[in-house]
Design an enzyme around this catalytic site. Structure first.
Site, mmCIF file in Angstrom:
data_model
loop_
_atom_site.group_PDB
_atom_site.id
_atom_site.type_symbol
_atom_site.label_atom_id
_atom_site.label_comp_id
_atom_site.label_asym_id
_atom_site.label_seq_id
_atom_site.Cartn_x
_atom_site.Cartn_y
_atom_site.Cartn_z
ATOM 1 N N ARG A 90 80.370 4.351 -79.128
ATOM 2 C CA ARG A 90 80.991 5.945 -79.278
ATOM 3 C C ARG A 90 79.798 6.552 -80.085
ATOM 4 N NH1 ARG A 90 86.291 6.472 -77.188
ATOM 5 N NH2 ARG A 90 87.236 4.327 -77.189
ATOM 6 N N HIS A 438 75.090 28.198 -72.152
ATOM 7 C CA HIS A 438 74.636 28.597 -73.432
ATOM 8 C C HIS A 438 75.143 29.964 -73.954
ATOM 9 C CE1 HIS A 438 71.599 30.374 -76.180
ATOM 10 N NE2 HIS A 438 71.390 29.108 -76.444
ATOM 11 N N ARG A 545 78.763 57.508 -93.527
ATOM 12 C CA ARG A 545 77.358 57.987 -93.300
ATOM 13 C C ARG A 545 77.873 59.395 -92.417
ATOM 14 N NH1 ARG A 545 76.315 52.284 -91.595
ATOM 15 N NH2 ARG A 545 74.276 51.836 -92.412
ATOM 16 N N ARG A 601 78.400 59.540 -98.364
ATOM 17 C CA ARG A 601 76.858 59.755 -98.304
ATOM 18 C C ARG A 601 76.603 60.924 -97.665
ATOM 19 N NH1 ARG A 601 72.862 55.877 -95.520
ATOM 20 N NH2 ARG A 601 73.307 57.069 -93.682
ATOM 21 N N GLU A 728 67.259 52.278 -102.136
ATOM 22 C CA GLU A 728 66.762 51.833 -100.836
ATOM 23 C C GLU A 728 65.436 51.932 -100.811
ATOM 24 O OE1 GLU A 728 69.049 53.532 -97.646
ATOM 25 O OE2 GLU A 728 69.286 55.566 -98.674
ATOM 26 N N GLY A 749 71.033 49.942 -100.591
ATOM 27 C CA GLY A 749 70.909 50.100 -99.064
ATOM 28 C C GLY A 749 69.864 49.354 -98.689
ATOM 29 N N THR A 750 70.552 48.072 -98.212
ATOM 30 C CA THR A 750 69.254 46.996 -98.141
ATOM 31 C C THR A 750 68.576 47.008 -96.568
ATOM 32 O OG1 THR A 750 71.317 45.572 -97.534
ATOM 33 C CG2 THR A 750 69.982 45.133 -99.543
ATOM 34 N N ASN A 751 69.147 47.875 -95.795
ATOM 35 C CA ASN A 751 68.417 48.043 -94.500
ATOM 36 C C ASN A 751 67.249 48.834 -94.631
ATOM 37 O OD1 ASN A 751 70.894 47.223 -93.227
ATOM 38 N ND2 ASN A 751 71.717 49.360 -92.900
ATOM 39 N N ASP A 752 67.082 49.985 -95.507
ATOM 40 C CA ASP A 752 65.975 50.617 -95.670
ATOM 41 C C ASP A 752 65.265 50.112 -96.706
ATOM 42 O OD1 ASP A 752 65.419 53.011 -94.229
ATOM 43 O OD2 ASP A 752 67.494 53.750 -95.018
ATOM 44 N N CYS A 814 75.630 48.184 -99.518
ATOM 45 C CA CYS A 814 76.352 48.627 -98.345
ATOM 46 C C CYS A 814 75.431 48.673 -97.179
ATOM 47 C CB CYS A 814 76.596 49.951 -98.471
ATOM 48 S SG CYS A 814 75.205 51.323 -98.740
#
Ligand code: PEP
Ligand code: MG
Length: 859
Positions: A90, A438, A545, A601, A728, A749-752, A814
């Site tokens: 096994r 999958h 936002r 914001r 950001e 603002g870690t996206n920008d 954020c």
């Protein structure tokens, strides 16, 4: 034939201590990271003195060597067992969820073994067992075509002879009868299967590292065959879906008289049942012992276990014990119940629940009373329902996520290249595949609503068209809803209900909160988001936002009028229409949050999102502004930007058209006073987006202070507010010390920040991200997992410099990364006070943060 009974001597009599293969005794050096979970568990069962057949474990290194052609001396393994003993092999991977090749049973079977067995269990049953072994060896070891063996209809001696000759024809050599050859080939085939690409990709999708090892266990068979009550089965004490107490499993009895024995096993109920005979009735003592052993394992192994057993003439043998397979809901309930029974600590219960798995419990469902406009259906592969715009490729899904737009990924079927797109999507719909496809496996892993195998719909991927079962046509961008609970696909966005959170969830989360040392807020733009955030015990809103509040038609027009206004009076008139709407928005948010912090914001629009793009939009706007369409067209063109994401966005608009922020500040302050009247006093937080220079903050702050003074005067009531800056842009990180002097808080603002650090467009990165990740240019999509090296370096600098500028500064994140467990670890290590993520990720973040704190405490 020597006695094939149990050899539970703790002394390893035949093997060198450093041999590649280890007899499992209570003291043998067997460990999960080297021999896998099954081997370790069997050792624990041996220590509990349970009747476990003799077992030998092969380490990851040994199995890896076997795949590379270095077979250990097979005699060293065989000599651990009685001569003529039948064996099974096994898999034993580190984590049972990573799977492994299927077990191969009855190794050692040949004419002599079959004849010996016939004395005990009858000729037909012995021949059936032999035949089964030949088939399984042929298909899984010699890799012969399964169809030719399935076609064999004869049974007994004739079936066996036909199977052996078919083997010889297909393999072009006789069936190997030497147990040493059989075992060698089984080990080689299982070791190689683990190293294959498909197996590797499947387990990696379940979180296994690239170099995950496989151990193997070779165990003497306890056949569960004989003349008294005999059979085999599995038993567990809880329901795998709910985690609630319930004896479940199955039992196949071999011993309903000799005829039944020879005809094959009969399925019985485990517990007494009015519908038919049960193990409890047939062998009450064995049944009671099994329950006792399962309870003992639960207590001593500190885990809910499924036991695999055989019963031979009424006596129980435990072949294996595995963690009960469990849905995320059951996993949570099991952990909580183990802690409630004092078997594990609450801390351990918190550590045992995978944060990502929570999302399945947390997903919205379609409201029972919602109207369902069903356009198709398939297999309900991953629960929960989600709405989004149709996209037909993983890269479009990523682009859509980067725009903050929910999407449904529609594919014929998915492959590993689609996983990144699935991460970005709200739901997945496929034409092909079943419950273990999958898409289904990955979808469940991600807690992503998923319907697969919707074969009656037509998927015209290249033409970007989805045709419903009744011929209705849907195109890219159309909104549909995937209900992964029922398997339905619906048009539009039906009403949803929030997840129902049971007592186990609440209990676990309360234990988690007791450990957590970083705050968790939610990003929420609407009252519905805020209600979800409260429901999930967010400690406030970390990002509202406000531009998202203007996309509805009755707001879009005054917004456009305001943007287009030439004269200050025209602008004022448009803003006067918007002010009460904003005031009502904020009042409702404050009321829902009941005195918790709400961080609003100010407007941060890429302006093009508010400009009409088609003829009809231009005509509507011309009508609203009472201007010729040609004028409006010219203005739209003049306002167009080459790169709107780096253009008139955020605070830049606030500086150049200050009346907009004035209006928003007024709406916030008036709402503050309105909401404070009948509730807890509100201290609003106002945040400025896309700041890159301290002067921007100074200018806006002066105007906001003036608005605050005016509202205080008009209303004759006092209030306070806190001003914050979104960090950001890279420059804001570098100049955080001077910016901090004008702000009460900073939020990353870690996206920008990711966009600007990499010089990588949030909207376009999806086009090449998969390629970049597959070629190892980026370890991960940096918009998904925070790049702790580059972006993280800037974040660390921003935190350090911000605190230099203002030591009592509140710091947070954020961006989308805030809901991701790895990124939370980084933010916590940087000393951020809280993270703010989308509402549904709040519990995930609460649990992940608690686990970090506990890990630190226990070292
Ligand atoms: C960010 O840039 O990280 C952020 C939170 O703001 P937005 O995504 O709205 O640009
Ligand atoms: Mg931003």
């Amino acid at each position: 034939m020597l006695h094939c009974g149990k050899h539970r001597s703790p002394v390893n009599t035949h093997l060198e201590p450093d041999a590649d293969v280890t007899l499992i005794t209570s003291t043998a050096p067997v460990a999960t990271p080297t021999h896998g979970g099954r081997a370790k568990c069997l050792q624990r069962l041996v220590r509990l003195d349970l009747p476990v057949p003799r077992t030998v474990a092969l380490s990851f290194g040994t199995v890896h060597g076997i795949a590379a052609g270095h077979m250990p001396e097979i005699g060293k393994i065989l000599c651990q067992f009685a001569p003529n003993a039948l064996l099974c092999v096994r898999p034993s991977s580190e984590d049972p969820d990573w799977g492994g090749p299927g077990a191969i049973l009855n190794i050692g079977m040949n004419d002599a073994a079959c004849a010996a067995l016939a004395d005990r269990i009858g000729g037909t049953a012995a021949q059936a067992l032999y035949t089964k072994f030949v088939h399984s060896y042929a298909v899984h070891v010699a890799r012969l075509d399964p169809d030719v063996f399935e076609d064999i209809e004869a049974d007994g001696a004739e079936g066996l002879a036909e199977s052996l000759s078919t083997y010889e024809e297909e393999a072009e050599e006789p069936f190997p009868t030497d147990p040493a050859v059989q075992l060698t080939e089984v080990l080689r085939s299982m070791a190689r299967a683990w190293e294959g690409t498909t197996a590797r990709l499947l387990r990696q999708a379940k979180g296994a590292p690239v170099d995950a090892g496989l151990g193997l266990v070779v165990q003497e068979m306890a056949l569960g065959l004989g003349r008294g009550e005999c059979g085999s089965g599995v038993l567990q004490l809880v329901n795998s879906d709910t985690g609630l107490p319930q004896i479940t499993g199955r039992y196949l009895s071999q011993s309903q008289g000799r005829e039944a024995l020879e005809a094959g096993p009969k399925s019985l109920y485990l517990e007494r049942d009015p519908r038919g005979p049960s193990l409890e009735e047939l062998a009450p003592e064995a049944f009671a012992e099994l329950k006792r052993q399962a309870a003992l394992m639960r207590e001593r192994l500190r885990e809910e276990m499924q036991i695999e057993f055989t019963i031979e003439n009424g006596a129980v043998h435990i072949l294996d014990g595995v963690r009960v397979a469990r849905s995320p809901r059951a996993a949570l309930r099991i952990a909580v119940e183990l802690a409630r029974d004092g078997i594990i600590t609450p801390q351990e219960a918190v550590m045992r629940v995978e944060p990502r798995a929570l999302s399945e419990l947390l997903h919205r469902q379609i409201a029972p009373d919602a109207e369902r406009d069903v356009i198709g259906s398939g297999v309900a592969a991953s629960p929960g329902a989600a709405t989004g715009r149709i996209v037909f490729s993983a890269s479009e899904a990523q682009a859509s996520a980067a725009r903050g737009e929910a999407c449904v990924l529609v594919r014929r079927e998915t492959s590993p290249e689609d996983v990144r797109g699935m991460h970005a999507a709200s739901a997945v719909l496929t034409e092909r595949g079943g419950i273990t496809s999958h898409a289904a496996v990955i979808g469940r892993g991600l807690g992503l609503p998923c319907v697969v195998g919707a074969a009656r719909m037509r998927f015209q991927i290249r033409r970007k068209v989805l045709v419903g079962e009744k011929g209705r046509t849907f195109r890219e961008g159309d909104v549909i809803t995937v209900d992964g609970t029922t398997g339905q696909v619906l048009k539009g966005a039906p009403k949803m209900t929030e997840a129902t959170l049971d007592d186990a969830f609440t209990t676990l989360m309360s234990w988690a909160d007791a450990e957590r040392d970083i705050g968790i807020r939610a990003n929420a733009d609407t009252p519905a988001d805020a209600a979800t955030a409260r429901n999930f015990a967010a400690q406030g809103i970390g990002l509202c936002r406000t531009e998202h509040m203007f996309f509805e038609t009755e707001r879009l027009t005054p917004m456009r009028e305001m943007i287009f206004a030439d004269a200050p009076d025209d602008r004022k008139a448009a803003l006067a229409v918007l002010l009460p709407m904003q005031r009502a928005d904020f009042t409702e948010l404050f009321r829902i949050m009941e005195g918790m912090p709400v961080c609003i914001r100010l407007f941060d629009p890429p302006l093009h999102e508010f400009l009409p793009t088609d003829r009809a939009g231009l005509r509507d706007l011309a009508e609203a502004l009472d201007l010729p369409i040609s004028d409006v067209t010219r203005r739209v063109e003049a306002m167009g930007e080459y790169n709107p994401m780096l253009g008139m966005r955020g605070v830049r608009l606030g500086i150049t058209v200050p009346e907009i922020y004035d209006m928003q500040a007024r709406a916030i302050f008036e709402a503050t006073l309105d909401a404070s009247k009948d509730g807890a006093p509100v201290v609003p937080e106002i945040m400025l987006p896309l700041v890159s220079a301290k002067r921007e903050v100074e200018l806006v702050r002066t105007r906001i202070d003036a608005v605050a003074a005016a509202v205080r005067n008009e209303r004759g009531r006092d209030f306070t507010y806190r001003l914050g800056v979104m960090v950001e842009t890279p420059r804001a990180c570098l100049r955080a010390d001077e910016i901090a002097q004008h702000a009460h808080f900073l939020s990353f603002g870690t996206n920008d920040l990711t966009q600007m650090t990499y010089g990588l467009s949030r909207d376009d990165a999806g086009r090449f991200m998969s390629e970049y990740v597959s070629q190892g240019v980026f370890a991960e999509d940096p918009f998904h997992i925070l790049d702790t090296e580059g972006v993280g370096e800037l974040l660390r600098i921003g935190v350090a410099r911000g605190r230099e500028g203002r030591p009592d500064m509140t710091m947070s994140i954020c961006g989308e990364h805030a809901g991701n467990a790895e990124s939370i670890a980084f933010c916590r290590a940087c000393g951020l006070d809280y993270v703010s993520c989308s509402p549904f990720r709040v519990p995930v973040a609460r649990l992940a943060a608690a686990q970090l704190a506990i890990r630190d405490k226990i070292g």
